[in-house]
Design a protein around this motif. Sequence first.
Motif, short mmCIF file in Angstrom:
data_model
loop_
_atom_site.label_atom_id
_atom_site.label_comp_id
_atom_site.label_asym_id
_atom_site.label_seq_id
_atom_site.Cartn_x
_atom_site.Cartn_y
_atom_site.Cartn_z
N PHE A 113 -5.82 -2.03 -1.61
CA PHE A 113 -5.97 -2.39 -0.21
C PHE A 113 -7.40 -2.89 0.07
CE2 PHE A 113 -3.74 -0.99 3.88
CZ PHE A 113 -4.21 -2.09 4.55
N LEU A 114 -8.38 -2.11 -0.37
CA LEU A 114 -9.76 -2.45 -0.02
C LEU A 114 -10.19 -3.77 -0.66
CD1 LEU A 114 -11.57 0.99 -0.13
CD2 LEU A 114 -10.94 -0.37 1.85
N TYR A 167 0.84 -1.21 0.00
CA TYR A 167 0.00 0.00 0.00
C TYR A 167 0.87 1.25 0.00
CZ TYR A 167 -3.05 3.58 2.03
OH TYR A 167 -3.73 4.74 2.29
N PHE A 168 1.85 1.26 0.88
CA PHE A 168 2.69 2.46 0.95
C PHE A 168 3.60 2.58 -0.26
CE2 PHE A 168 1.65 2.17 5.51
CZ PHE A 168 1.04 3.40 5.60
N GLN A 195 -2.71 7.42 -5.22
CA GLN A 195 -3.51 7.26 -4.00
C GLN A 195 -4.74 6.42 -4.27
OE1 GLN A 195 -4.17 10.83 -1.87
NE2 GLN A 195 -2.05 11.47 -1.99
N GLY A 222 1.39 3.93 -2.88
CA GLY A 222 0.83 5.23 -2.55
C GLY A 222 1.86 6.33 -2.44
N ALA A 255 -3.65 2.80 -4.73
CA ALA A 255 -3.21 2.15 -3.50
C ALA A 255 -4.40 1.73 -2.65
CB ALA A 255 -2.31 3.10 -2.71
N ILE A 256 -5.36 2.63 -2.49
CA ILE A 256 -6.48 2.28 -1.61
C ILE A 256 -7.37 1.23 -2.26
CG2 ILE A 256 -8.07 4.12 -2.33
CD1 ILE A 256 -7.51 3.02 1.26
#
Lengths: 501, 508
Positions: free
Chosen positions: B173-174, B154-155, B166, B158, B169-170
């Motif tokens: 993740f989700l 993620y980082f 951004q 991101g 990345a999210i």
Amino acid sequence: MEPVFSAPTVDFHAFGPEIVLVVVLGVLLLVDLVFEERARWASSTIAGIGLLAALVPVLTLAIDGGDRTLFGGAYVVDNFALVLKGLFLVAGYVTVLISTDYIGDGDYYEGEYYFMLLSSLLGMTVMASARDLLSIFVALELLSIPAYLLAGWRKRDLRGNEASLKYYLLGVFASAVMLYGMSLVFGVAGSTLLSDVGAAVSRGPRSAPVITVGIVFIVVGFAFKVSAVPFHTWAPDTYEGAPTPITAFLSVASKAAGFVALVQLVFIGFLGRDDVWAPMFWVLAAVTMTVGNLIALRQTNVVRLLAYSSVAQAGFILAPFAVAADIPAARGGVGSATGAVVTYLLIYSAMNLGAFAVVMAVARKTRSGEIASYGGLFQYAPGLTVLMTIFLFALAGIPPLAGWYAKFVVFKSLLDAGTAAAIALAVVGVVNSVIGLFYYASVAREMWMSPVPDGQEVTPVRVPAALGASLALCAAATLAIGVVPNLVARLGNLALFGALP
Amino acid sequence: MDALDDLALTAAVFLPLVGAVVMLLTPRRQETVHKVIALLTTLATFAVGVYVLVRFDYRRADLLQFNVNASWIDVINSRYILGVDGISLPLLILSMFVCVLVVIYSWNHFPEPHNPKAFLLLVLVLETGMNGTFVAQDLILFFVFFEVVLLPMYFMIGVWGGEQRQYAAIKFFLFTLFGSALMILSFLALFFRGGQTFAIQELIAVASDTIPRSTQLLIFGGLFMGFAIKVPMFPFHTWLPDAHTQAPTQGSVILAAILLKLGTYGFVRIAIPILPEAARVWAPWIGGLAVIGIIYGALGCLAQSDMKRLIAFSSVAHMGYVMLGIATLTDFGINAAVFGMVAHGLITGMLFFVAGSVKDRFHTLELSRLGGLLIQAPRMGWILGFCAMASLGLPGLAGFWGEFPAILAAYNPAPGLSRELFRVYMVVAAIGTVFAAGYLLWMLQRAAFGTPTKEFAGHPIPDMRWPEYLAWTPMLLLIVVLGIFPNLLFGLTNRAVDTALAAFGGGG
């Protein structure tokens, strides 16, 4: 002639933690009275050392083992009580650590502040042992009234006044509702002892409607305390207006005390009437986690975000209550639910206190609680950023940070029950975990990926020693528990014994 | 030696973490020190891998070796159980191998905002998660490692990613979190219904007998969601093109080479051996989604104008072959799938490396603006061509042995599966290979052939530099070696696959 009153024999060892706290309270008052301004600096030290000293009898009692029952069962010191007393004292100690510089810099009344804080903690330690309607009520008031005052500690600040007043009015209202419920229950049971109440309640349908109303009122009263939706409306305003260390304290220790009371009331007093409380808790849990999460999504202030997140977390803690009565004895019975609640509380305390500690450290520099002010934090405060990231993702429940185990035990207790209702609640929980991640990650995104806002200095943030110590404590706990969950799993399981008849 | 054997897998998992802690304590300014620490850590981890390779008993590749079994979370009866067999060993080694190369490649390729300390730290944490997933033999332990990779990736996307980082990345993740939340519920259901244990081997022994069939189907559904999102299978693939396109080169390489394999590995290690009956019911659906993925991915590729996005879509197609191989539930198909995982890891990883270097030089990956790479940087151009050939499944290179046997296996799926249906899948998958040749050659043509576009005609474009030589040569060599001697890998996986398929009477 029979003596009207015969003094009960008191086991002073069992009262050790409370006695130490009372002594420290006296010392705090005296020091403040005699030395006035010259001893201002000393009060936080005295409070901190006093709390650690109060942990000593908790430990000796734990090593000594064995349950101690006082006053005919109204006051019990068992493993459950000891684990939670330990939690309250440690959470109180961390609160003192994060308060030290905040209160010291702010020209507030230091002596009185710590006096109130410790009074509230005294109420909580009493709560952990109270197994009687009256002592539960006394403990609740003892922990709440100082908290009302602390919430309004910034007395020249309008928001602070609003925080305090709202908290006070709704708190008193909740107490009144609860007291009414207690009087109904007492009317049927003829005793205030929880064990007697338990026996009377499960005896049969006699005066059932009265008991139903009594139970509903008591649960609603505590739903206010633990800020369960729809009784949560005071929480965000109070959290935002109160001094941040008190916000941390309210969202962790005070909330935990509410849950402790619920565990004792529901699992000892009302165990026979799960037809009343199980559906209530199901709805409370599902609504609390969902509404808390959805509103948290829209927050732009980090303290309000954490406030709503703590509402949502309360929903997860409520979930095991909803299914407790359905868990077969072979899988731990009600104990499985209690264990889940206690484990969750222990883990939640560490990560939430940590998150608030970071908020305070950052606010010392940015003087703002807006999430936007966290932009680019990674560039000038990498250490705080990493810590905040750890706490946020722990709250979201991402392994290997502690939060995953908390969520895991809740899901496990739900599947322990295995009923359709329990599985439905588990699915609600899964969806909420994903929603929760979104807003926790949005703060992380701001810190790591956004540019520094205009006008923000990018010199490193100086973290005072006390605040740093609290950060280190919380981070160490969050990481250690996440990697070796056995650390708290044992405590959570220990806490079951003796809590149940 | 035995004491070392006991330690080997623990070291393989946690050495990178030790390196990460050392880096954490080193000041950020000392960039070279950080690079050296990261390199030494990954090399040391790889050395552990070589030790495991040497000491591994190849005649008993069906058994878990280097076992560790220690107490972890007593309360829920979850234990710290590690072990490798013929299926996990190649993937474990691949993960260690790719991490070394990524660190080497990173030497002078740090994307903005630079910060080698944080970047390499994340690579090391990722390695811990990936290695751990491949050796964990307890469901909860597996889950924890499976999730450990989320945060660093993620980082990485991101912070060091492209314009839309951004969002990408999210999304990554989700999607993954949603899948893994269902996965953990399935694990819990296995625990309660399957005899109160999380140990994979014990579950394999009891689960299919003790759990009612309808429940098995549901549990498999939860596992399917968790793993299929990670693979990713159509229609859960939408996070992948975004994540790949936005991730920094190293992130894309790790994502393609290893992270996607966590999903397919989950099927082979957990879902199918524990719930073979449910697998048989689900297999036609999995196979169907797999071939849709093959065609959809290929068509998606043809519609792309960005080289990295094109490679990302080709991943969807390639993972479709892997999933088709798995869906046949035959030893032939699953052997091909494991081979496909390794081959795709090497080849697509390489393609992302090359794309990253192209982007480094041209600052764009728009195919319409590129051209004539063979003239301006001939070596890199040839390598791109080589990888494209490998990726389209040219016999003699590694890619062939992943695709071809998978298609072949669909001709004759495990007993109980519809032959007609799988033969249709086979034909569709075979058509997919034609598409694959189409889009890869098209990409090669646009990027490498012809003359440089006006925009870049006058610019000197440097050819390969030493970190690129060092990082790429081993991968290219392996692609050739595995292509010529596929038995190096098949010999390793075959016995283990037979064991995994024991419930199907030793495979089809």
